[in-house]
Design a protein around this motif. Sequence first.
Motif, PDB file in Angstrom:
ATOM      1  N   PHE A   1       0.841  -1.200   0.000  1.00  0.00           N
ATOM      2  CA  PHE A   1       0.000   0.000   0.000  1.00  0.00           C
ATOM      3  C   PHE A   1       0.874   1.246   0.000  1.00  0.00           C
ATOM      4  O   PHE A   1       1.885   1.312   0.694  1.00  0.00           O
ATOM      5  CB  PHE A   1      -0.910  -0.011   1.232  1.00  0.00           C
ATOM      6  CG  PHE A   1      -1.776   1.199   1.345  1.00  0.00           C
ATOM      7  CD1 PHE A   1      -2.852   1.369   0.489  1.00  0.00           C
ATOM      8  CD2 PHE A   1      -1.508   2.169   2.286  1.00  0.00           C
ATOM      9  CE1 PHE A   1      -3.663   2.489   0.580  1.00  0.00           C
ATOM     10  CE2 PHE A   1      -2.311   3.295   2.387  1.00  0.00           C
ATOM     11  CZ  PHE A   1      -3.392   3.451   1.526  1.00  0.00           C
ATOM     12  N   ASP A   2       0.484   2.242  -0.768  1.00  0.00           N
ATOM     13  CA  ASP A   2       1.176   3.528  -0.818  1.00  0.00           C
ATOM     14  C   ASP A   2       0.480   4.486   0.153  1.00  0.00           C
ATOM     15  O   ASP A   2      -0.647   4.911  -0.097  1.00  0.00           O
ATOM     16  CB  ASP A   2       1.121   4.096  -2.240  1.00  0.00           C
ATOM     17  CG  ASP A   2       1.795   5.446  -2.372  1.00  0.00           C
ATOM     18  OD1 ASP A   2       2.338   5.973  -1.368  1.00  0.00           O
ATOM     19  OD2 ASP A   2       1.781   5.995  -3.488  1.00  0.00           O
TER      20      ASP A   2
ATOM     21  N   LYS B   1      -1.734   7.580  -0.604  1.00  0.00           N
ATOM     22  CA  LYS B   1      -3.152   7.454  -0.967  1.00  0.00           C
ATOM     23  C   LYS B   1      -4.054   8.005   0.138  1.00  0.00           C
ATOM     24  O   LYS B   1      -5.181   8.413  -0.119  1.00  0.00           O
ATOM     25  CB  LYS B   1      -3.503   6.002  -1.268  1.00  0.00           C
ATOM     26  CG  LYS B   1      -2.718   5.417  -2.401  1.00  0.00           C
ATOM     27  CD  LYS B   1      -3.604   5.140  -3.577  1.00  0.00           C
ATOM     28  CE  LYS B   1      -2.798   4.402  -4.634  1.00  0.00           C
ATOM     29  NZ  LYS B   1      -2.730   5.079  -5.870  1.00  0.00           N
TER      30      LYS B   1
END
Length: 117
Positions: A3-4, A7
């Motif tokens: 996951f970034d 975001k």
Amino acid sequence: MPFDPKKFVELSKQLQNGTTEAHYRTLINRAYYGAFGYIRDCLGVAVVEMSVHRKVIESLKRSSSISEKKAGKSLERLFKKRKEADYDYRIEVKQHSCSYCISEAEEIIKLFEQSNQ
């Protein structure tokens, strides 16, 4: 796929359409965690004896990079805003502080990325 955390900043922008204090508090939380999480991952900081938040902020503030020092001071201010939004229910969170928090998160990420190019 990992996951970034950036975001979360994008999500905080979407929450600007909300009209309740719950939206505003959540927006501030997500903006902070977007910037914090991204930098923590880049620095490779794991949970240690001291607060991981304090560790990331202090790492930036002690950097030889002027951009990282600025990012550290800004992240510290945003951290305080996030703590107020998450824990201090006596104060009302205003919508205008939300735009500031999003801009601050984006600027923190930008400053950090400039110093690591």
